[in-house]
Every structure is written in C-alpha cells, then in structure tokens.
Design a protein around this motif. Sequence first.
Motif, PDB file in Angstrom:
ATOM      1  N   GLY A  91      -0.967  32.377  -1.027  1.00 51.91           N
ATOM      2  CA  GLY A  91      -0.987  33.108  -2.394  1.00 51.91           C
ATOM      3  C   GLY A  91      -0.466  32.059  -3.601  1.00 51.91           C
ATOM      4  O   GLY A  91       0.341  31.282  -3.535  1.00 51.91           O
ATOM      5  N   ALA A  92      -0.823  32.578  -4.744  1.00 50.89           N
ATOM      6  CA  ALA A  92      -0.492  32.243  -5.897  1.00 50.89           C
ATOM      7  C   ALA A  92      -0.961  30.456  -6.010  1.00 50.89           C
ATOM      8  O   ALA A  92      -0.286  29.628  -6.606  1.00 50.89           O
ATOM      9  CB  ALA A  92       1.035  31.998  -6.286  1.00 50.89           C
ATOM     10  N   GLU A  93      -2.093  30.281  -5.413  1.00 52.10           N
ATOM     11  CA  GLU A  93      -2.513  29.020  -5.353  1.00 52.10           C
ATOM     12  C   GLU A  93      -2.909  28.322  -6.874  1.00 52.10           C
ATOM     13  O   GLU A  93      -2.663  27.209  -6.917  1.00 52.10           O
ATOM     14  CB  GLU A  93      -3.936  28.719  -4.517  1.00 52.10           C
ATOM     15  N   GLU A  94      -3.339  29.040  -7.667  1.00 47.59           N
ATOM     16  CA  GLU A  94      -3.976  28.587  -9.192  1.00 47.59           C
ATOM     17  C   GLU A  94      -2.536  28.286  -9.926  1.00 47.59           C
ATOM     18  O   GLU A  94      -2.313  27.097 -10.334  1.00 47.59           O
ATOM     19  CB  GLU A  94      -4.478  29.648  -9.658  1.00 47.59           C
ATOM     20  N   GLN A  95      -1.388  28.984  -9.291  1.00 45.85           N
ATOM     21  CA  GLN A  95      -0.381  28.700 -10.286  1.00 45.85           C
ATOM     22  C   GLN A  95       0.472  27.381  -9.894  1.00 45.85           C
ATOM     23  O   GLN A  95       0.943  26.645 -10.687  1.00 45.85           O
ATOM     24  CB  GLN A  95       0.748  29.713  -9.909  1.00 45.85           C
TER      25      GLN A  95
END
Length: 277
Positions: A91-95
């Motif tokens: 998760g939070a790959e974009e961040q």
Amino acid sequence: MYPKSVSQQFDDKRIASDPILFDNACDFLLSKCGAVSHENLNFLFHVYLNAIQDTMKVLLNAQLSVTDKLYRLQDIFQSQQTQKLAQWTGGAEEQKKMLFGQVAQWILSQEEVRSGTGMELAAEMLATMGIYPTQIGGWQDSGVFLLLAKIKDRRMEMGIADAQIVSSTSKSPLLAGLDAGFLIFFRDIVFSILQQEEEKALRQIEDKIAQGTDIPVEYIEAFLILGLNLSAKLEYTDDYIYFKKLQISLLIDLSRTDEARMNLQTGTRFCPMIRIS
C-alpha cells in the motif's frame, strides 16, 4: 509546525530512532500475538514510511554540508527496515514513489554527486530505491552511464537497469548494438568514448590485449570490432591492420573460414599491406 520546534530540528538520533520504533512495534505484536499479520505489517510500514519522510525533510533542510546530508541519507537507506520498505507492495505505493523520486531528484542535483565524489553514495541509494535515470539535467551522457554502471554493480539481478544502460550510450554510433553486459564489462572504454576521447579508448583496448586481460568469450568479437571501428574513425592504419589481423585469426579459430576469407579480401582491398602470419 514551526521551523524551530523540536520536531523540525535535526539530530542524528532521529535517523536511528525510526527503525528502532518499527522493530519495537514488531516485537510487541510478536509477544502479544505470536506473529505479525499481513495487515499489521502493512500498517507498520506505512507508519515507518511517514517517519522517514519526516526525517528526510528535516535532514535536507538542516544546516549541514551536502556531503554530510548524503552520508546521513545513506544511513537511512542502508537500514534493513528501509531496504524492506523499498520492496514492500502493501500500500501507499504512490506516496513511496513520490518520496523516493523527490529524494533522488535532490541527490542528482548536487554538484558533489555529478563531479564524482558523491556518486558511490548516490548509486547505493538509487539502487535501493529502484531508480535508474537515463537523463539527468546538467549531466553528460558519460556521467549518467557511469552512475548506472555503479547502480548495476549493486543490483546484479538479471535485466536490472540494462535498458537504461543501453539507452545512456545510444547517441554514440561506435556503441550501437552493444548489450548492457558488454558496456558494463568495458565501462572504462565506454566512458572514454562517451567523453569523445576516442584515441584514449583505442589505447585502452590495446592495453587490455597487451596485458592479456581475461575477456568473456561472448564479448571478444565485438571487442575487436570496436577496436577496428575506432581505428577506422581515427584513420590509424597500423591500428586498423592490427585489429583486422586479430579479427581474421579469431574467425579462423572459430572455424568461420568463409567470413575470415571475406574479411581478408576486404582488408587487403583497403590496406594492401595486410598479411596474415
């Protein structure tokens, strides 16, 4: 937050505290639950990502030299927790992608990295982040190639950065068609060619032959052809004859006699003094 608040003041202990807090949380869950669930691990990595993001922001704004900042960034990326975070896909790959991209942009904009003194540090961190740049503002192609070669040294997995390495040398006709393995193995020669120091590159090739450098079998023919092409471009007849003889001898050794004969005929047409001893 205020710039002078405690949370915005850099301290070396801050770098050490982020992974310690991550490990303590994991240990707590292990002691209470006997295992760290996938959901809990995702949550902890998300917390850790936010923590190092804040730490990096404070570090890059601190009153420290660029070299000191690079070494402290390296400390962050060398930690096992950050290494695992880089591989984490929960998760939070974009961040994570945005954070790594911003850090990489800062690293590559520093003169200390471009000039070479900080390139090893940069390569190590970029390898961890999985970032393989092909164009960097203010950098020559030779510098980009050298950086990619250093990244490749740290990420030896098949195919990692290969396309980028080939792309970084694509503007040179002399290097066209050569694969990443060849380019990396002969990086000193490639670097000289990209620096447009072609005579130096030719002498480097001849030195390797004179010193009996162990060259992988699959690279020998392309290596000799590169010597031929450099000799031809520089119009160095003696060198051209030298490499043509080596090329023909190699073809004979490989039982490619028709090609050897054709090369001999071509060579004698342009250089009548060629004789195979």
